[in-house]
Design an enzyme around this catalytic site. Structure first.
Site, mmCIF file in Angstrom:
data_model
loop_
_atom_site.group_PDB
_atom_site.id
_atom_site.type_symbol
_atom_site.label_atom_id
_atom_site.label_comp_id
_atom_site.label_asym_id
_atom_site.label_seq_id
_atom_site.Cartn_x
_atom_site.Cartn_y
_atom_site.Cartn_z
ATOM 1 N N GLY A 147 -36.512 -26.000 -35.848
ATOM 2 C CA GLY A 147 -36.412 -25.058 -34.697
ATOM 3 C C GLY A 147 -35.249 -25.008 -34.219
ATOM 4 O O GLY A 147 -35.461 -24.173 -32.811
ATOM 5 N N HIS A 148 -34.169 -25.262 -34.464
ATOM 6 C CA HIS A 148 -32.815 -24.667 -33.981
ATOM 7 C C HIS A 148 -31.553 -23.928 -34.513
ATOM 8 O O HIS A 148 -30.773 -23.749 -33.918
ATOM 9 C CB HIS A 148 -32.069 -25.858 -33.595
ATOM 10 C CG HIS A 148 -33.029 -27.071 -33.364
ATOM 11 N ND1 HIS A 148 -33.673 -27.515 -31.938
ATOM 12 C CD2 HIS A 148 -33.180 -28.676 -33.126
ATOM 13 C CE1 HIS A 148 -34.172 -28.378 -30.848
ATOM 14 N NE2 HIS A 148 -33.870 -29.262 -31.991
ATOM 15 N N LYS A 207 -26.889 -35.348 -34.341
ATOM 16 C CA LYS A 207 -27.415 -35.385 -32.959
ATOM 17 C C LYS A 207 -27.772 -36.409 -32.179
ATOM 18 O O LYS A 207 -28.684 -37.347 -32.726
ATOM 19 C CB LYS A 207 -27.908 -34.155 -32.337
ATOM 20 C CG LYS A 207 -27.441 -33.499 -33.025
ATOM 21 C CD LYS A 207 -28.347 -31.668 -32.710
ATOM 22 C CE LYS A 207 -29.763 -31.816 -32.905
ATOM 23 N NZ LYS A 207 -29.672 -31.917 -34.182
ATOM 24 N N ASP A 260 -32.777 -39.605 -34.461
ATOM 25 C CA ASP A 260 -31.933 -39.048 -35.690
ATOM 26 C C ASP A 260 -30.401 -40.298 -36.044
ATOM 27 O O ASP A 260 -31.065 -40.246 -36.834
ATOM 28 C CB ASP A 260 -31.171 -37.885 -34.304
ATOM 29 C CG ASP A 260 -31.920 -36.625 -34.615
ATOM 30 O OD1 ASP A 260 -32.873 -36.943 -33.634
ATOM 31 O OD2 ASP A 260 -32.276 -36.030 -35.206
ATOM 32 N N HIS A 274 -34.664 -29.592 -27.403
ATOM 33 C CA HIS A 274 -36.176 -30.136 -27.670
ATOM 34 C C HIS A 274 -37.375 -29.346 -26.230
ATOM 35 O O HIS A 274 -38.548 -29.234 -26.073
ATOM 36 C CB HIS A 274 -36.673 -31.147 -27.933
ATOM 37 C CG HIS A 274 -35.718 -31.783 -28.856
ATOM 38 N ND1 HIS A 274 -34.558 -32.292 -28.345
ATOM 39 C CD2 HIS A 274 -35.806 -31.631 -29.691
ATOM 40 C CE1 HIS A 274 -33.857 -32.341 -29.639
ATOM 41 N NE2 HIS A 274 -34.733 -32.294 -30.274
#
Ligand SMILES: Nc1ncnc2c1ncn2[C@@H]1O[C@H](COP(=O)(O)OP(=O)(O)O)[C@@H](O)[C@H]1O
Ligand SMILES: Nc1ncnc2c1ncn2[C@@H]1O[C@H](COP(=O)(O)OP(=O)(O)O)[C@@H](O)[C@H]1O
Ligand SMILES: [Mg+2]
Ligand SMILES: [Mg+2]
Ligand SMILES: [Mg+2]
Ligand SMILES: [Mg+2]
Lengths: 214, 333, 333, 214
Positions: free
Chosen positions: C56-57, C105, C110, C219
């Site tokens: 989504g990035h 990140k 993550d 997000h």
């Protein structure tokens, strides 16, 4: 009152009156354009004519060709879109046809307007029935010429041109657009008056009114 | 209207100023009149390439100014073609003695204003040729209308003609190559949401929550059909069908497949579209030998995509592969 | 929800397939488990660079796989960190014997999943080092919290560490250079509209028609303040203030200025933002010697922008300028 | 009824019951996470425990370490996010501590759970009061150990652990999150129960219930 000629002052008055008319009718012109175009014809015409009057006031001219070449260049460089080059060329060719005179006689005006129409056709390649300003210009000039043959009066010819212009404007409504942005709509352009036809009709209204004033 | 703008009247001037500041290694900007020109212009002996049109389609055209592509770009107000004076000024600024090619998208306003500028440039002794890009199959072409609109295929014309000019081709040749691209490129787009012109402040059209517009133009002009939202693959099929039928593209053809974002669509969706488009071409025996995916010809924040297919031959492929160094397209240097 | 998708469950798999098809000259894809790897991996004797995170990035991270940048990218589901197994598989796929750097990140998920993968890789005899990117000044850093989030600065870490690995630096050195970038890079963002996660189907937060969120996370996490819409210049000042105070950046500093689009903002607006940001830095005597403008770390279709400033020195500048050949960033070859 | 040991079957029953409880409470867990996180804790836990039970049914095991290492690996590779590695490590370390046995005695279970907690801390570095699953795990294991010293009964110890877990869960509400996604909210995390704390409390509910059944 009859007239054989039109003076530089009257021609300036014509442009001033045209500016006033498009300003009065700005929303109407834009509304017509929003139905079958991109809703900017009113603001295009007022922006252009405001620039024209600004230029005339800033640097007065002494000859008809100088006047109209200036008008044409100003429209060309301030309007953009389709109407900028079309109206701009119309006035540029009027100037070239008229030459460095301070007054135009009736045949001279007729020839100049005809040259202007030639410029619009050269640029836009519109034909009768394409639903453009051509559908006002062409019948209006035909009426001007025909009236002139009979009455030899420039005011009467202008009145005849204006009524032909109105008829031509209204007659664009049932047409399918074949030129310009409206042509992408195909059949969906039916039922709407062409915005450029409407503004051109105002041009003849302005001419008739200014000649009747004196 | 929610936008990162100051005064809507200054959108183009401020964006061009920012563009010039961000890419000073590649372009210079003129502010009065506004145009964008590559730093080393005019390049002596090279054909100059000028394009332009209404703003709001970025990176088209300013993002494609630089080595191997355009020499200058002339941005008009948002969705409004520029007037001839900045086009003329840009034409003069890039004339290196070998003539100038105008690449014009087929809208009456753009065509007329570029034509006027070309006349004026000719009067100043500059040789100008013009090509008109008209790749959008959503609009039926006809001798008796304004014809098809110019959309994302313009990027491919600018890249390939730019490479032709960069290798030293004469104006005649560069124009002929641009025409070859134009004759072999077809596009069609879809909108999921409208875009908002800054000085208008509201959507240029409206779509219900479950509606999409097939065959949208890049200014939000209506397309072929307004339908209910469908899965991505079905939408791709609707776009690709008319494109492939148009020339037509047939089995054995080698093509460049270009999936363009309209500005507001996430990249992840563009690749879902690409996946299906490549699949369909493979099924039909059409070989995808070059690709381009991304936001290259946009309509402000519109959500949607367009698909462009270009028929390649060895020369066009070599020109596509040739080095290019612009803000938005770069390889080989 | 209006998106160019088929089944929301297949968004990542289909997009990665499309990405692989579109960029076959640069990347290969693995489908089971899903990761993206540069065609020539593993490069013998070169440190391998792996990054990843929720999808989504885009173009982060897959768009940065290639010569001079990442060796592999591991996409999780939309906004969800990947599990260790694909990270481990990607790590093995890029290990050329000189060790592997994980660029992570700073989100708990993550960090933990990459950590587990690193442990497993170590157990397989691969030397792994990890760096944690935490450039978002919207969140207060503290030893006693999860710390700042990693946002658009990640792109700069990946580019510069990638160039270090490409010139043959040892793992120790590549990691140290990545840390130098991390210590000198700060970012902050703003959202004008929310984004919609495909499998959720509705906005991750809501904003009134006249509201914006200053300090947004990538997000859609809440930021520092929800305020009324302001002119672009005022918004830029709100973002740049905390960034410049943080390290701090001072007169005489040489910096890279990066204006990032969140996915749904027209490019014309990003350049209006860039213009003001460059103006503020100039006023403060900070020299902008390198620039980047575009959609590089996005939040799906979110409208908004983030500003990133990186302190440069001669070595970091040279590494930034070094050739790179990826789908989303390319120059010098 | 008192118990000194817990069998492989009972341990499998514990996991099954935990799966059932997170499934029953899936919306509750997600609701808690949507208040201070990203609204996926319920789906993360059910996805993970469904995968765990699927794996157990597909390939039965004969030893406790084999069982829990499989559980840990399955959670690690199917959940993602923060809870995947944390719960995964918790079970992996239980397996390692338990070794290749088919039954655990009470001290053996206590030691294994303690090793699991050590894994969670090693991974997540949470401390008491950070508003995480640690704030349930730590007091629950303390209560388990203390009860065992007094009553030497594994069922009684599990009941004590469960009531400490519930208290720990509720005590997370007034805290400011200092770990995980909720920490970005700072003071705005006050007033909400931590989702991971809530799921961990279900883990002890499952243990108490399964040991009481026999
Ligand atoms: N090829 C053409 N020939 C003559 N007139 C045209 C042509 N194309 C467009 N027009 C006229 O221009 C008008 C539209 O002008 P305007 O709205 O100002 O420009 P644009 O269409 O670029 O927005 C049309 O209503 C039509 O009368
Ligand atoms: N560092 C940590 N140590 C212990 N537990 C943590 C830590 N970070 C997060 N958690 C737990 O994980 C839970 C969130 O899990 P989940 O929602 O599944 O993952 P994510 O936050 O990645 O979406 C939190 O409620 C908290 O109990
Ligand atoms: Mg118009
Ligand atoms: Mg217009
Ligand atoms: Mg969560
Ligand atoms: Mg999550």
């Amino acid at each position: 009152m009859t007239n054989d000629t039109i003076s530089l002052d009257q021609l300036t008055g014509w442009l001033t009156r045209f500016r006033d008319l498009v300003t009065e009718q700005v929303s109407y012109l834009t509304e017509l354009d929003s139905a079958i175009g991109d809703a900017d014809h009113g603001s295009n015409m007022t922006r252009g004519m405001d620039a024209v009057l600004g230029k005339i006031q800033a640097s007065p001219v002494v000859a008809v060709d100088e006047l109209f070449k200036g008008v044409g260049m100003t429209l060309v460089t301030s309007v953009g879109g389709a109407s900028g080059p079309l109206y701009g060329t119309f006035f540029l060719r009027i100037g070239t046809s008229a030459g460095p005179v301070s007054t135009l006689d009736a045949p001279g005006l007729a020839a100049a307007l005809r040259a202007g129409l030639g410029g619009v056709v050269a640029r836009g390649k519109a034909e009768a029935g394409d639903k453009t300003m051509f559908d006002v210009l062409a019948p209006a000039l035909d009426a001007f010429d025909a009236d002139l043959v009979v009455f030899s009066d420039i005011s009467s010819a202008a009145r005849a041109a204006y009524s032909a212009a109105q008829a031509g404007r209204d007659a664009t409504a049932p047409l399918i657009a074949r030129k310009g942005r409206a042509s992408y709509l195909g059949e969906r352009s039916i039922g709407h008056i062409d915005p450029g036809a409407a503004s051109t009709s105002l041009l003849f209204q302005a001419l008739a009114e200014i000649l009747d004033k004196e | 209207m929610k936008k990162l703008v100051n005064d809507p009247k200054n959108v183009v001037a401020e964006a061009v100023a920012g563009f010039g500041a961000a890419h000073a290694d590649i372009v210079r900007i003129s502010t009065e009149p506004i145009y964008i020109v590559r730093t080393e212009a005019p390049v002596a002996g090279k054909v100059g390439l000028v394009s332009g049109g209404g703003s709001g389609h970025e990176p088209l055209h300013g993002g494609f100014v630089g080595f191997g592509m355009l020499d200058a770009a002339v941005p008009g107000a948002v969705f409004t073609s520029p007037t001839p004076d900045p086009i003329l000024a840009a034409t003069k600024a890039v004339d290196g003695g070998a003539g100038v090619l105008h690449i014009v998208k087929n809208y009456t306003g753009d065509v007329l204003n570029f034509e006027t500028a070309a006349d004026l440039a000719a009067a100043d002794g500059i040789e100008v040729r013009s090509v008109i890009v008209n790749d959008d199959v959503a609009v039926k072409d006809s001798l008796y209308t304004a014809g098809r609109r110019g959309v994302a295929g313009t990027v491919l014309v600018e890249k390939i003609a730019g490479a032709s000019a960069e290798r030293g081709d004469a104006l005649e040749t560069v124009a002929a190559i641009a025409e070859r691209v134009i004759s072999g490129v077809r596009s069609m787009g879809v909108a999921l949401t409208p875009c908002v012109v800054p000085h208008a402040g509201e959507g240029s059209f409206t779509l219900a929550d479950d509606e999409i517009e097939i065959g949208i133009g890049i200014h939000g002009e209506p397309g072929r059909a307004r339908i209910k939202l469908e899965p991505a693959d079905a939408i791709v099929d609707r776009l690709l069908g008319p494109i492939l039928e148009d020339i037509p593209f047939v089995a054995g053809d080698e093509v460049l497949l270009f999936v363009n974002g309209m500005g507001g669509t996430p990249q992840i969706e563009l690749y879902i579209v690409f996946r299906r488009a490549a699949e369909v071409l493979a099924e039909q025996g059409i070989e995808v030998s070059r690709t381009l995916v991304g936001n290259f010809t946009t309509s402000l924040e519109m959500q949607g995509t367009s698909i462009t297919v270009l028929k390649l031959d060895d020369e066009l492929t070599a020109l596509w592969d040739a080095p290019v160094q612009t803000a938005a397209l770069r390889w080989g240097r």
